[in-house]
Every structure is written in structure tokens, then in C-alpha cells.
Motif scaffolding. Structure first.
Motif, PDB file in Angstrom:
ATOM      1  N   ILE A 101       0.827  -0.628  -0.018  1.00 46.40           N
ATOM      2  CA  ILE A 101      -0.036   0.397   0.339  1.00 46.40           C
ATOM      3  C   ILE A 101       0.407   1.684   0.057  1.00 46.40           C
ATOM      4  O   ILE A 101       0.420   2.231  -0.886  1.00 46.40           O
ATOM      5  CB  ILE A 101      -1.172  -0.272   0.914  1.00 46.40           C
ATOM      6  CG1 ILE A 101      -2.044  -1.074   1.132  1.00 46.40           C
ATOM      7  CG2 ILE A 101      -1.708   1.271   1.382  1.00 46.40           C
ATOM      8  CD1 ILE A 101      -3.196  -1.337   2.220  1.00 46.40           C
ATOM      9  N   GLU A 158       0.633   3.897  -3.139  1.00 45.94           N
ATOM     10  CA  GLU A 158       0.612   5.602  -3.191  1.00 45.94           C
ATOM     11  C   GLU A 158       1.938   6.178  -3.404  1.00 45.94           C
ATOM     12  O   GLU A 158       1.027   7.509  -3.787  1.00 45.94           O
ATOM     13  CB  GLU A 158      -0.220   5.563  -0.827  1.00 45.94           C
ATOM     14  CG  GLU A 158      -1.102   5.351  -0.463  1.00 45.94           C
ATOM     15  CD  GLU A 158      -1.319   5.064   0.740  1.00 45.94           C
ATOM     16  OE1 GLU A 158      -0.563   5.287   1.061  1.00 45.94           O
ATOM     17  OE2 GLU A 158      -2.739   4.530   1.058  1.00 45.94           O
ATOM     18  N   ASN A 187       1.656   6.246  -7.021  1.00 44.68           N
ATOM     19  CA  ASN A 187      -0.026   7.336  -7.116  1.00 44.68           C
ATOM     20  C   ASN A 187       1.027   8.841  -7.756  1.00 44.68           C
ATOM     21  O   ASN A 187       0.111   9.891  -7.809  1.00 44.68           O
ATOM     22  CB  ASN A 187      -0.710   7.007  -6.820  1.00 44.68           C
ATOM     23  CG  ASN A 187      -1.520   5.693  -6.978  1.00 44.68           C
ATOM     24  OD1 ASN A 187      -1.147   4.918  -8.549  1.00 44.68           O
ATOM     25  ND2 ASN A 187      -1.638   5.013  -6.372  1.00 44.68           N
ATOM     26  N   GLN A 188       1.079   8.946  -5.869  1.00 47.84           N
ATOM     27  CA  GLN A 188       1.518  10.527  -6.159  1.00 47.84           C
ATOM     28  C   GLN A 188       2.924  11.194  -6.459  1.00 47.84           C
ATOM     29  O   GLN A 188       2.883  12.186  -7.185  1.00 47.84           O
ATOM     30  CB  GLN A 188       2.272  10.613  -4.229  1.00 47.84           C
ATOM     31  CG  GLN A 188       3.062  11.870  -4.039  1.00 47.84           C
ATOM     32  CD  GLN A 188       2.848  12.419  -2.302  1.00 47.84           C
ATOM     33  OE1 GLN A 188       3.254  11.691  -1.984  1.00 47.84           O
ATOM     34  NE2 GLN A 188       2.701  13.459  -1.616  1.00 47.84           N
ATOM     35  N   GLN A 196      -6.902   0.673  -2.372  1.00 43.32           N
ATOM     36  CA  GLN A 196      -5.181   1.823  -2.079  1.00 43.32           C
ATOM     37  C   GLN A 196      -4.435   1.143  -2.420  1.00 43.32           C
ATOM     38  O   GLN A 196      -3.486   1.640  -2.206  1.00 43.32           O
ATOM     39  CB  GLN A 196      -5.634   1.778  -0.493  1.00 43.32           C
ATOM     40  CG  GLN A 196      -5.850   1.240  -0.104  1.00 43.32           C
ATOM     41  CD  GLN A 196      -5.770   0.649   1.995  1.00 43.32           C
ATOM     42  OE1 GLN A 196      -6.642   0.301   2.114  1.00 43.32           O
ATOM     43  NE2 GLN A 196      -5.360   2.171   2.045  1.00 43.32           N
ATOM     44  N   TRP A 197      -4.515  -0.107  -2.224  1.00 48.11           N
ATOM     45  CA  TRP A 197      -2.637  -1.224  -3.458  1.00 48.11           C
ATOM     46  C   TRP A 197      -2.820  -1.151  -5.037  1.00 48.11           C
ATOM     47  O   TRP A 197      -1.868  -1.068  -5.214  1.00 48.11           O
ATOM     48  CB  TRP A 197      -3.109  -2.965  -3.068  1.00 48.11           C
ATOM     49  CG  TRP A 197      -4.495  -3.559  -2.468  1.00 48.11           C
ATOM     50  CD1 TRP A 197      -5.848  -3.125  -2.152  1.00 48.11           C
ATOM     51  CD2 TRP A 197      -4.786  -4.232  -4.011  1.00 48.11           C
ATOM     52  NE1 TRP A 197      -6.597  -4.479  -3.127  1.00 48.11           N
ATOM     53  CE2 TRP A 197      -5.798  -4.079  -4.180  1.00 48.11           C
ATOM     54  CE3 TRP A 197      -3.988  -3.959  -5.390  1.00 48.11           C
ATOM     55  CZ2 TRP A 197      -6.431  -5.431  -5.411  1.00 48.11           C
ATOM     56  CZ3 TRP A 197      -4.021  -4.262  -6.668  1.00 48.11           C
ATOM     57  CH2 TRP A 197      -5.758  -5.474  -6.211  1.00 48.11           C
TER      58      TRP A 197
END
Length: 438
Positions: A15, A19, A22-23, A412-413
Motif C-alpha cells: 500500500i 501510494e 500514485n503521488q 488503495q493498493w
């Protein structure tokens, strides 16, 4: 020493990595990539033994669906942590079809290898006996089922036989009077696509691109005239390469056009009588992939250079008589998408969804506008989409099959920019008796 349970370490690492990626992507898209450092891979190598033991345990007989869901939550799917295992265990998957009952049809193994055709549903994996390769027509009605004896066409999966077609012998379309040899074995299909009439099949192979019919096979590539030109220049017949690299072809939804190509040359378009319609210079070095949109009024033509690529978007109405050179800035062959070397693709209303060499599913509009991207990992080897456009299935060179509910929200993963949720993954690895559900 980390005293957390291995599954908790895995979940937190996967996760956190998703994240961070993705950021990173969001910042790069918004502000540019110059000063950004790509997030490092998660430190999960010490967890691989525990992950594999848990995967094997959850696939034992008698495990119910709630238990499988708890397993996915505890061990969320990811590609990067499994990279150390891929050299020894990964294997090619493709082609891949979603059947009308929701089950999957998949071939595990490279096209030229023996491979195995499997039918996969939520509860079981069943070998399909007597079929070595398969394909489906653009209208989703007719299926091509191949083995060493030839190709059968059925009306629906498991439906009545409508055609029985012979393999090419390899001398079709070759200039007569030269000492060419027939094929020792039937061509190994890369794709098999029945025409919407159910009486012909488009065969793409490294040995050539052919149309199979009851009257015999017709060679489309390599072209007879190109071979004859080489012979007239004095090239020895033994030195003429009849094999193809990057061979590909696509049928229009109504079966009236064929787009095809290979590594050397241009994108070609033929009509349903196999007569030339257009010859289009690629936007990059090597023609690599073709796909018609859902309505059949636009053609996507991808060419690649190494692991990158560029795609033209040509209106079907503009095809007749079109004749352009490589790199041509022709108004009827606009650049539609830049960056992806496309290995597989599908179309839904107003959108192309393609799989690239970097492990991403990328969606963009018929105007070229970017819609979303979704990371699976490794080269995307096969894609299919349900008739209603809500379910996507993707396969990779890493040996994964991913069933994705489109537009259903992103867990979220998941690495990606789209609101899509993978609902099941199968691991089709060497050393496993059958694909394992994740």
C-alpha cells in the motif's frame, strides 16, 4: 527486527509503495518530471516464502469465497515484490477471452510452444482438451478452435460446427517455379480471428499472415510481389526470409477491412476481397499493432522503437487510396497517442484500452485525449473486454491474469489513475499444477 506478521508487513509495504507511485505520477503530470525521483521498490524479498505458502494454502480444496477475500485483503496483489521470482517461474499468457457466462478462456505458453488452453471461473481451472489455439470474431459470435489437424469454426462457444479449414502448406502466394519448401509443421497462431460470416479465419503467425477458407489459404504477408522483386534482383531463394517479425492484423467489426503489418514496411489495409485499400507509413520505426474502434469508423495503427511507440488514428472514410511514407505528416494520418509500444488492445464506446511493454493498461479517447492508466506489471500480452464494457481481463508476460471491474473504484493498493478495481488475479507460473487464484 520487524516483529509484525509477514502478511501485515506485505500489506503495509504494498500500500505504501502504491501510494508513493500514485503521488509521484500526480506530481509529474501536474508539474513536470525533471526533479522527481521515482519511488524505490518495496523491501519485501524476505516475505516471498510466506506469501507463496499463503497462496498455496488459500487454493486448497474447500476454501470458500469469503476466505479468499480475506486473503486478498491481507496479501494485496502487487507486481514489484514478485520480480525476484519471475525469471524462474513466469510464463506467457495469451490469447485471453471473456466468455458470456463470465468464465475465462486462456492459453498458457508461448504461441510456438505446446502450451495449454484453460477455462477458468471463480471456482475452478479446467483444461480444454483437443484445442491448442483459439480466437473469436469481432461480433463475439463465431469461435476458431485449432489443433494439429486444422481449424474448426463454431457458432458460439460449444456451439455447432459451421466450417472446417485446413492449415496453410506454406507455398501459397509464392512465385511459381522457384525451389521454395512447404512448411514442416502448421503455423503456430499468434492470433486466430474468424470473419463475421463464420466461413473464413484470419491467421497471424511468424510463418505468415493468411486467410483460411474452405477453398484453401491465401497469403497476405509476406506479399508475393515483394518476394518476386527480391528474386528478380538476383537474391537466392534460400536467402529470402518468408518468416515475419512483429506480425499482426485486425479485422474491422463488420469484417470488411483487414489492417495488417510486420516489422519491415508500412501499415497495410485490405478489403474483404483481399484487395489493397491503403498503405500507411508508420509513426515510429516498426509497425507493431492495429485495432479498430468499437464503431468501426476509426483505425488505430501503432509502431514501435524499442520499448516506446507511437500510434496513428485514421478515419476509415479516409482510407481508400491513402498512400503515405514513414514519418509522413499527412493530415489524414494524425498522431493519436505517443509513448506506448502496444502489445494488445480492446475498444469500448469512445475509448481505446491498450496494454504496453511497461506493464500499464492505458486508456485514451478517439481524439487522443488521455483517460487513465492502470498498472499490472510486465508486458501486457492479452486483453479482452465484456460486451457491456464493464469488465476487463488482462494477461501479462509475468504469468498473471487480472479480472478488473471497470469504473468501480480504485483500491488503495492499486497503482493507477483510473477508478478500477481488480476483483481476481490468477498466477499462472511454472512449478504450479494449475493457475492459483489470488
Amino acid at each position: 527486527m520487524n516483529k509484525q506478521h509477514p502478511q501485515q508487513q506485505w500489506r503495509e509495504a504494498v500500500i505504501a509503495h502504491a501510494e508513493a507511485v500514485n503521488q509521484y505520477v500526480a506530481q509529474g503530470r501536474a508539474h513536470g518530471w525533471d526533479d522527481l525521483a521515482q519511488p524505490p521498490a518495496p523491501a519485501t524479498g524476505h516475505l516471498l516464502e510466506a506469501w507463496q505458502a499463503a497462496l498455496l494454502a488459500i487454493n486448497r480444496p474447500g476454501v470458500d469465497e469469503p476466505q479468499r477475500q480475506l486473503f486478498r485483503e491481507a496479501w494485496p496483489p502487487a507486481h514489484q515484490p514478485l520480480v525476484p521470482l519471475l525469471d524462474a517461474q513466469a510464463q506467457w499468457v495469451g490469447p485471453l477471452l471473456l466468455l458470456e457466462d463470465g468464465s475465462l478462456l486462456a492459453r498458457v505458453g508461448l504461441p510456438q510452444d505446446k502450451g495449454q488452453v484453460l477455462r477458468i471461473d471463480a471456482h475452478s481451472v479446467t483444461p480444454v482438451i483437443g484445442i491448442s489455439h483459439f480466437g473469436r470474431c469481432p461480433q463475439r459470435r463465431y469461435y476458431a478452435l485449432a489443433n494439429a489437424e486444422g481449424v474448426r469454426v463454431t457458432d458460439g462457444w460449444g456451439g455447432p460446427l459451421v466450417a472446417r479449414l485446413a492449415w496453410p502448406h506454406g507455398l501459397e502466394g509464392l512465385p511459381p517455379g522457384y525451389p521454395f519448401e512447404p512448411l514442416d509443421l502448421p503455423p503456430a497462431p499468434i492470433t486466430l480471428t474468424p470473419f463475421p460470416c463464420g466461413q473464413r479465419v484470419l491467421l497471424v503467425s511468424d510463418d505468415g499472415i493468411f486467410v483460411l477458407a474452405a477453398s484453401g489459404a491465401t497469403r497476405l504477408l509476406p506479399r508475393q510481389q515483394a518476394i518476386l522483386d527480391d528474386l528478380l534482383r538476383g537474391v537466392d531463394p534460400d536467402d529470402i526470409a518468408l518468416g515475419l517479425a512483429m506480425a499482426h492484423a485486425a479485422l474491422a467489426p463488420d469484417g470488411r477491412l483487414i489492417a495488417l503489418g510486420e516489422q519491415y514496411g508500412r501499415h497495410l489495409v485490405l478489403d474483404d476481397q483481399l484487395q489493397p485499400v491503403a498503405a500507411i507509413g508508420p509513426a515510429s520505426e516498426c509497425p507493431h499493432f492495429a485495432l479498430f474502434n468499437r464503431r468501426g469508423d476509426q483505425l488505430l495503427l501503432n509502431a514501435c522503437h524499442r520499448y516506446q511507440g507511437a500510434s496513428l488514428g485514421v478515419r476509415v472514410a479516409d482510407l481508400p487510396g491513402l498512400d503515405t511514407e514513414p514519418g509522413s505528416d499527412h493530415p489524414r494520418t494524425p498522431l493519436l497517442h505517443q509513448g506506448a509500444r502496444i502489445h494488445s488492445g480492446v475498444a469500448r464506446h469512445g475509448e481505446y484500452i491498450v496494454g504496453d511493454a511497461h506493464g500499464y493498461l492505458r486508456a485514451f479517447g478517439e481524439d487522443g485525449g488521455e483517460h487513465w492508466q492502470h498498472y499490472l506489471g510486465s508486458t501486457i500480452s492479452a486483453l479482452d473486454i465484456s460486451a457491456d464494457g464493464r469488465t476487463l481481463v488482462a494477461a501479462s508476460h509475468a504469468g498473471f491474469i487480472s479480472l478488473i471491474a471497470l469504473d468501480s473504484g480504485r483500491p488503495q493498493w492499486q497503482i493507477g489513475t483510473g477508478a478500477h478495481a481488480e476483483v481476481r488475479r490468477w498466477v499462472c507460473w511454472k512449478g504450479f499444477d494449475a493457475p492459483l487464484a489470488w
